[in-house]
Design a protein around this motif. Structure first.
Motif, PDB file in Angstrom:
ATOM      1  N   PRO A 133       0.761  -1.311  -0.128  1.00  0.00           N
ATOM      2  CA  PRO A 133      -0.020   0.048  -0.083  1.00  0.00           C
ATOM      3  C   PRO A 133       0.876   1.230  -0.103  1.00  0.00           C
ATOM      4  O   PRO A 133       0.636   2.166  -0.774  1.00  0.00           O
ATOM      5  N   GLU A 134       1.975   1.245   0.833  1.00  0.00           N
ATOM      6  CA  GLU A 134       2.656   2.810   0.646  1.00  0.00           C
ATOM      7  C   GLU A 134       3.190   2.881  -0.524  1.00  0.00           C
ATOM      8  O   GLU A 134       3.228   4.198  -0.916  1.00  0.00           O
ATOM      9  N   LYS A 135       3.452   1.807  -1.359  1.00  0.00           N
ATOM     10  CA  LYS A 135       4.027   2.126  -2.554  1.00  0.00           C
ATOM     11  C   LYS A 135       3.028   2.789  -3.572  1.00  0.00           C
ATOM     12  O   LYS A 135       2.964   3.771  -4.155  1.00  0.00           O
ATOM     13  N   ASP A 136       2.005   2.158  -3.341  1.00  0.00           N
ATOM     14  CA  ASP A 136       0.814   2.541  -4.402  1.00  0.00           C
ATOM     15  C   ASP A 136       0.088   3.879  -3.941  1.00  0.00           C
ATOM     16  O   ASP A 136      -0.220   4.584  -4.776  1.00  0.00           O
ATOM     17  N   LEU A 137       0.323   4.301  -2.777  1.00  0.00           N
ATOM     18  CA  LEU A 137      -0.214   5.384  -2.130  1.00  0.00           C
ATOM     19  C   LEU A 137       0.723   6.650  -2.694  1.00  0.00           C
ATOM     20  O   LEU A 137       0.230   7.821  -2.861  1.00  0.00           O
ATOM     21  N   CYS A 138       1.781   6.431  -2.977  1.00  0.00           N
ATOM     22  CA  CYS A 138       2.662   7.641  -3.450  1.00  0.00           C
ATOM     23  C   CYS A 138       2.091   8.140  -4.589  1.00  0.00           C
ATOM     24  O   CYS A 138       2.087   9.674  -4.793  1.00  0.00           O
ATOM     25  N   SER A 139       1.773   7.521  -5.796  1.00  0.00           N
ATOM     26  CA  SER A 139       0.982   8.118  -6.714  1.00  0.00           C
ATOM     27  C   SER A 139      -0.408   8.837  -6.400  1.00  0.00           C
ATOM     28  O   SER A 139      -0.611   9.821  -7.244  1.00  0.00           O
ATOM     29  N   VAL A 140      -1.099   8.226  -5.467  1.00  0.00           N
ATOM     30  CA  VAL A 140      -2.228   9.092  -5.015  1.00  0.00           C
ATOM     31  C   VAL A 140      -1.877  10.302  -4.327  1.00  0.00           C
ATOM     32  O   VAL A 140      -2.530  11.386  -4.807  1.00  0.00           O
ATOM     33  N   LEU A 141      -0.831  10.424  -3.585  1.00  0.00           N
ATOM     34  CA  LEU A 141      -0.599  11.577  -2.833  1.00  0.00           C
ATOM     35  C   LEU A 141       0.103  12.620  -3.793  1.00  0.00           C
ATOM     36  O   LEU A 141       0.090  13.933  -3.481  1.00  0.00           O
ATOM     37  N   ALA A 142       0.945  12.047  -4.770  1.00  0.00           N
ATOM     38  CA  ALA A 142       1.876  12.976  -5.613  1.00  0.00           C
ATOM     39  C   ALA A 142       0.849  14.161  -6.060  1.00  0.00           C
ATOM     40  O   ALA A 142       1.616  15.209  -5.768  1.00  0.00           O
ATOM     41  N   PRO A 143       0.010  14.164  -6.752  1.00  0.00           N
ATOM     42  CA  PRO A 143      -0.477  15.422  -7.285  1.00  0.00           C
ATOM     43  C   PRO A 143      -0.626  16.442  -6.408  1.00  0.00           C
ATOM     44  O   PRO A 143      -0.486  17.393  -6.496  1.00  0.00           O
ATOM     45  N   TYR A 144      -0.929  16.127  -5.021  1.00  0.00           N
ATOM     46  CA  TYR A 144      -1.160  16.950  -3.963  1.00  0.00           C
ATOM     47  C   TYR A 144      -0.058  17.509  -3.541  1.00  0.00           C
ATOM     48  O   TYR A 144       0.303  18.786  -3.189  1.00  0.00           O
ATOM     49  N   PHE A 145       0.966  16.787  -3.357  1.00  0.00           N
ATOM     50  CA  PHE A 145       2.269  17.188  -2.956  1.00  0.00           C
ATOM     51  C   PHE A 145       2.894  17.974  -3.931  1.00  0.00           C
ATOM     52  O   PHE A 145       3.641  19.099  -3.747  1.00  0.00           O
ATOM     53  N   LEU A 146       2.638  17.661  -5.335  1.00  0.00           N
ATOM     54  CA  LEU A 146       3.279  18.521  -6.339  1.00  0.00           C
ATOM     55  C   LEU A 146       2.701  19.803  -6.238  1.00  0.00           C
ATOM     56  O   LEU A 146       3.282  20.883  -6.534  1.00  0.00           O
TER      57      LEU A 146
END
Lengths: 206, 32, 176
Positions: free
Chosen positions: C101-114
């Motif tokens: 899950p941690e791995k998959d979550l990166c792309s979920v959160l990426a747009p907001y962190f970007l």
């Protein structure tokens, strides 16, 4: 043979396709048994109405089992084929398809390393932000101080100006000159006084 | 086994959104 | 060719299943099994068989309708048709959960962190520009203060010189 848990399909449907098929299988099978049971009941009832009928319920039961066994064999075979088609063509997410909720995986394919880098960059930017805020405060504070100092200095200069103006208001444009002229005048006054004193002495004597 | 699969799949579907909501709140608070 | 909707596929498959099942359990086969009864009551046997067929079909079709109803399956399958239609251009295998899950979550959160990174970048740039202006203003202010201090010093020295002269002159005056 490794079982495909079809978790991606379960994510979309909210149930696993195999469970769905199992549920349909059990339901269909139940109906087949129920209908066979009903057929047997009807035949037994009809037999009661036939005078001199030598067929026994046990024989009818055997007929039913024979027909049901045959039907069940075909049922399982046909259902197996249908299940395969269901799992391949209906209750399946094609491998090239991404579910809408996973769109971001395609748009932002971030590895953990890249994500950590991004977070690190954000932390650095936050630090920079703080530094800039502090710098701003320091600069504003200095500007504030400068304003006060400038006012004081300007006040001092104004004081000097006023002093000069005082001089000017009394007819002397420049203090030095005025001082010199004051001193010269006072010296003249002293000379005059000396003269007056000499004169008065002389008069006394005479 | 089936329940585990459905449970995992359900979490995979719902949890990213929930986590996202928390993260967005955190980012907003940090920003403020 | 054109994709057949999953709902239609489902109905077709169930129909085919039923046809084949009924074909397998033919009247011939039925009378073979209930031979004696068929000899006694051929018409009755026909009617019972027909009833068997219609009842089995009706039950199975009703079950399918119930399952469709219960799981809102038609809508779900139509939405899947839409998703597949929208994604059909892509040929290579699509992403699937990695199991971490941690791995998959990166792309979920990426747009907001970007987004946050870009906001912070803009913020820093804006603040840097502002601070640049402030710094220039501070430098100008420092020069201004130095200038004023110089002026004050000059005036002060002038006055001090004057004061010294006045004292000297006054001293001269006092001489008897």
């Amino acid at each position: 043979m490794s079982v495909d848990p079809m978790t991606y399909e379960a994510q979309f449907f909210g149930f696993t396709p195999q469970t769905c098929m199992f549920r349909i299988y059990i339901a269909f099978q139940d109906y087949l048994f129920e209908v066979m049971q009903a057929v047997e009941q009807v035949i037994l009832k009809k037999m009661e109405g036939i005078p001199g009928c030598d067929i026994t319920p046990v024989q009818i039961r055997k007929c039913t089992e024979k027909f049901l066994c045959f039907m069940k064999g075909h049922f399982d075979n046909l259902f197996g084929k249908m299940e395969q088609l269901f799992l391949q063509m209906i209750l399946r997410i094609p491998p090239n398809i991404l579910l809408p909720e996973d769109k971001c995986q395609e748009m932002y394919p971030y590895s953990e390393e890249e994500f950590q880098l991004l977070q690190k960059e954000i932390k650095e930017l936050q630090e920079k932000c703080k530094v800039e805020m502090y710098t701003k405060q320091a600069l504003l504070a200095e500007l504030e101080e400068q304003k006060i100092v400038e006012d004081k200095l300007k006040q001092t200069l104004t004081l000097f100006d006023e002093l000069e103006n005082v001089g000017r208001d009394h007819g002397t444009s420049d203090f030095r000159e005025s001082l010199v002229s004051v001193v010269q005048n006072s010296r003249k006054l002293q000379d005059i006084r000396d003269n007056v004193e000499k004169e008065s002495k002389r008069l006394k004597i005479s | 086994f089936d329940e585990i699969i459905v449970d995992i799949a359900t979490k995979r579907k719902q949890y990213p959104r929930k986590i996202l909501e928390c993260v967005i709140k955190t980012l907003k608070a940090q920003h403020e | 060719g054109t994709a057949v909707s999953r709902v239609k596929l489902l109905d077709t498959m169930v129909d085919t299943f039923l046809q084949k099942l009924i074909a397998a359990g033919s009247y011939q086969r039925f009378t073979d099994c209930y031979k004696h009864f068929h000899q006694l009551q051929p018409e009755m046997t026909q009617r019972i068989y027909d009833k068997f067929v219609t009842q089995l079909q009706a039950s199975i079709r009703e079950e399918i309708s119930e399952i469709k109803e219960e799981g809102n399956l038609e809508t779900v399958l139509m939405s899947l048709d839409k998703i597949v239609e929208d994604g059909k251009k892509r040929k290579e295998p699509a992403w699937r959960p990695s199991g971490t899950p941690e791995k998959d979550l990166c792309s979920v959160l990426a747009p907001y962190f970007l987004q946050q990174r870009d906001t912070l970048r803009r913020h820093v740039q804006k603040q840097e520009a502002k601070n640049q202006e402030l710094a220039e203003a501070v430098l100008a202010g420092r020069r201004q203060v130095e200038e004023l201090q110089r002026q004050v010093q000059a005036r002060q020295q002038a006055w001090q010189a004057l004061h010294r002269e006045r004292r000297e002159l006054a001293a001269v005056l006092k001489e008897p």
